[in-house]
Design a protein around this motif. Structure first.
Motif, PDB file in Angstrom:
ATOM      1  N   ASP A 190     -27.408  25.487 -21.942  1.00 34.80           N
ATOM      2  CA  ASP A 190     -28.163  25.809 -20.732  1.00 34.80           C
ATOM      3  C   ASP A 190     -27.697  24.874 -19.612  1.00 34.80           C
ATOM      4  OD1 ASP A 190     -29.971  26.455 -18.771  1.00 34.80           O
ATOM      5  OD2 ASP A 190     -31.731  26.380 -20.068  1.00 34.80           O
ATOM      6  N   TYR A 191     -26.591  25.243 -18.972  1.00 29.10           N
ATOM      7  CA  TYR A 191     -26.000  24.345 -17.986  1.00 29.10           C
ATOM      8  C   TYR A 191     -26.749  24.326 -16.674  1.00 29.10           C
ATOM      9  CZ  TYR A 191     -22.192  23.369 -21.119  1.00 29.10           C
ATOM     10  OH  TYR A 191     -21.460  22.938 -22.199  1.00 29.10           O
ATOM     11  N   LYS A 192     -27.461  25.398 -16.339  1.00 29.50           N
ATOM     12  CA  LYS A 192     -28.281  25.371 -15.131  1.00 29.50           C
ATOM     13  C   LYS A 192     -29.393  24.339 -15.268  1.00 29.50           C
ATOM     14  CE  LYS A 192     -27.485  30.114 -13.564  1.00 29.50           C
ATOM     15  NZ  LYS A 192     -28.111  31.435 -13.257  1.00 29.50           N
ATOM     16  N   ARG A 195     -27.962  20.743 -15.013  1.00 26.73           N
ATOM     17  CA  ARG A 195     -27.691  20.267 -13.651  1.00 26.73           C
ATOM     18  C   ARG A 195     -28.984  19.979 -12.900  1.00 26.73           C
ATOM     19  NH1 ARG A 195     -23.202  25.045 -12.892  1.00 26.73           N
ATOM     20  NH2 ARG A 195     -21.752  24.235 -14.443  1.00 26.73           N
ATOM     21  N   ARG A 196     -29.969  20.847 -13.081  1.00 23.24           N
ATOM     22  CA  ARG A 196     -31.261  20.637 -12.414  1.00 23.24           C
ATOM     23  C   ARG A 196     -31.917  19.340 -12.888  1.00 23.24           C
ATOM     24  NH1 ARG A 196     -33.277  25.022 -14.036  1.00 23.24           N
ATOM     25  NH2 ARG A 196     -34.582  24.253 -15.734  1.00 23.24           N
ATOM     26  N   ARG A 221     -18.462  19.759 -16.479  1.00 21.32           N
ATOM     27  CA  ARG A 221     -18.144  20.619 -15.338  1.00 21.32           C
ATOM     28  C   ARG A 221     -16.641  20.642 -15.047  1.00 21.32           C
ATOM     29  NH1 ARG A 221     -22.589  19.515 -10.537  1.00 21.32           N
ATOM     30  NH2 ARG A 221     -24.452  19.375 -11.847  1.00 21.32           N
TER      31      ARG A 221
END
Length: 491
Positions: A190-192, A195-196, A221
């Motif tokens: 879950d890369y979103k 980052r969040r 990234r």
């Protein structure tokens, strides 16, 4: 008459000064002598005691600071902290904070030593802390952090996400939870969310531990230069030797991934010099030394790392190094060791399906590898699992499906952009056997460009596959109109 006796041009003030000067001289001499005597007496008197500097924190305090801040702790300090907290909870069994610290220390001890049997003890201590806590007790936050870290070490990233999100809900400004939650999101692909969560962490705190966590996200990234800069700063600013060594070890891993053998070796050696118990750096030395052709030293580094931190991954790497040297029997010994270590990890609640699936795909039963890795993908669909499953499917002869997973692992959008030589190699080999020569050539070349030394077994395979594919054919550029006479061209 008096004016005459003073002589011409002599003032009254001057005369007074002249008459007083012998007296003044005697007074001054006496004063200087008196000061000397007083000074001598003062010198003989004992000095007034100065305030003593604050004592250096002892092992317990150092380990406590590290454990509760989520940074690496020295093994001797950890042992002291564990002994202290075990004694405390025997006397005060309802001391929720001591239970939480003890459980977190067990997690760190298990991670540093590779002994998964610390993990059940950690879970029991952490759950006891939550059970006996009182309202308003900050032990709950420490215990939830500990449970998140424990789940990450067991590769149970769904549980880690659950515990981590509960910890954030309880104490949203407690920065130490966020690095653990980032690790869980990364393991789940879950890369979103990763980052969040990093953005929130950077708002809450700065410092070496945050820099190191940011570096891991930047690496995923594909921002390798930014990651390297963050790790260098983290290592320079860390004050505790164990923490500094850990960041140098990670800097070494980053240098190794991009094929910088000498730089990687320097970082690994620095980590071991600062903290001789930095076993991950010892394994890193093994990789770098093997790539430099210093085979005997590489074997020794791996053996020491495996003896001090027995993990399946080290056994796999050492076995493959032996196999690349034509030492099949020695390789089989390490592969048997891997299976034994996996069984021990399983007893400690650790999910080793990924490393076992990778091993089976290359050295055992490819169909068993597919079965294991499909289950792992269902539980936690991270990029490493996508790559391993794709390769296992290829080894089992299922190239159409294999290519789908290999594409996920090398997709710069879904995969986070990480540049990994092994992932590129796997995709290139699958494409070669799927009659996609152009794409296969591109990915095999990419693997060797990223890190020409990424594996002692696979680099020769990549080179042979490229040679078999040959050079790309020279094809004329497409043209919609017939060639014109050179004299008709505009100069």
């Amino acid at each position: 008459m008096e004016n005459e006796q003073r002589g011409p041009g002599t003032s009254l003030v001057a005369e007074v000064r002249r008459r007083r000067s012998p007296v003044l001289r005697r007074v001054l001499i006496a004063s200087v002598a008196g000061c000397a005597v007083v000074g001598g007496l003062l010198w003989l008197l004992p000095e007034e005691p100065r305030p003593a500097p604050p004592p250096a924190p002892g092992p317990n305090a150092q380990a406590l600071t590290a454990v509760t801040a989520g940074v690496p702790a020295a093994l001797p300090d950890l042992a002291a902290l564990i002994g202290d907290r075990e004694a405390r909870v025997r006397v005060r069994p309802r001391d929720a904070r001591s239970w939480a610290v003890l459980g977190s220390a067990y997690v760190e001890q298990g991670r540093r030593t590779g002994e998964a049997l610390y993990y059940p003890k950690a879970e029991q201590a952490l759950r006891t802390s939550l059970k006996v806590r009182s309202r308003g007790n900050d032990a709950s936050a420490v215990a939830l952090d500990g449970l998140t870290a424990l789940a990450n070490e067991r590769r149970d990233f769904r549980a880690a996400r659950t515990w981590g999100e509960a910890a954030v809900k309880l104490a949203p400004k407690r920065w130490t939870t966020y690095p653990l939650l980032i690790e869980a999101y990364t393991g789940l692909g879950d890369y979103k969310a990763t980052r969040r969560t990093l953005d929130k962490l950077l708002e809450l705190h700065t410092g070496p531990a945050v820099m190191a966590r940011a570096a891991a996200v930047y690496r995923d990234r594909g921002w390798r230069e930014d990651a390297a800069a963050q790790l260098a700063d983290a290592a320079a600013k860390a004050t505790a030797p164990a923490e500094q060594a850990a960041w140098w070890q990670r800097a070494g891993e980053l240098a190794w991934e991009r094929g910088d053998r000498e730089v990687a070796l320097r970082h690994f050696e620095a980590a071991v010099r600062i903290d001789p118990d930095q076993r991950e750096a010892l394994a890193g030395e093994g990789r770098a030394l093997a790539a430099l052709g210093r085979t005997s030293e590489a074997l020794n580094a791996y053996q020491v790392a495996l003896a001090k931190q027995p993990t399946p991954q080290y056994a796999l790497e050492l076995g493959e190094l032996y196999e690349s040297l034509g030492l099949a029997q020695a390789a089989r010994v390490q592969y048997d060791t891997l299976r034994t270590l996996v069984a021990q990890d399983t007893a400690g609640g650790v999910d080793d399906e990924l490393v076992l699936g990778v091993f089976e795909a290359d050295h055992g039963d490819a169909l068993d590898a597919v079965r294991r890795l499909r289950g792992e993908w269902t539980r936690q669909p991270g990029i490493a699992v996508a790559d391993a499953l794709g390769w296992a499917l290829h080894r089992a002869g299922q190239d159409a499906e294999a290519l789908k997973f290999a594409s996920v692992a090398t997709d710069k959008v879904h995969g986070g952009g990480v540049r990994d030589a092994l992932y590129a190699f796997h995709r290139g080999m699958i494409e070669r056997d799927s009659a996609k020569p152009a794409s296969a050539r591109r990915h095999l070349q990419e693997a060797l460009q990223i890190n020409p030394y990424f594996s002692p077994l696979r680099v020769p395979l990549a080179q042979a596959a490229l040679a078999g594919l040959g050079e790309p054919p020279d094809e004329p550029l497409p043209s919609d109109t017939p060639d014109k006479d050179p004299q008709d061209k505009v100069s």
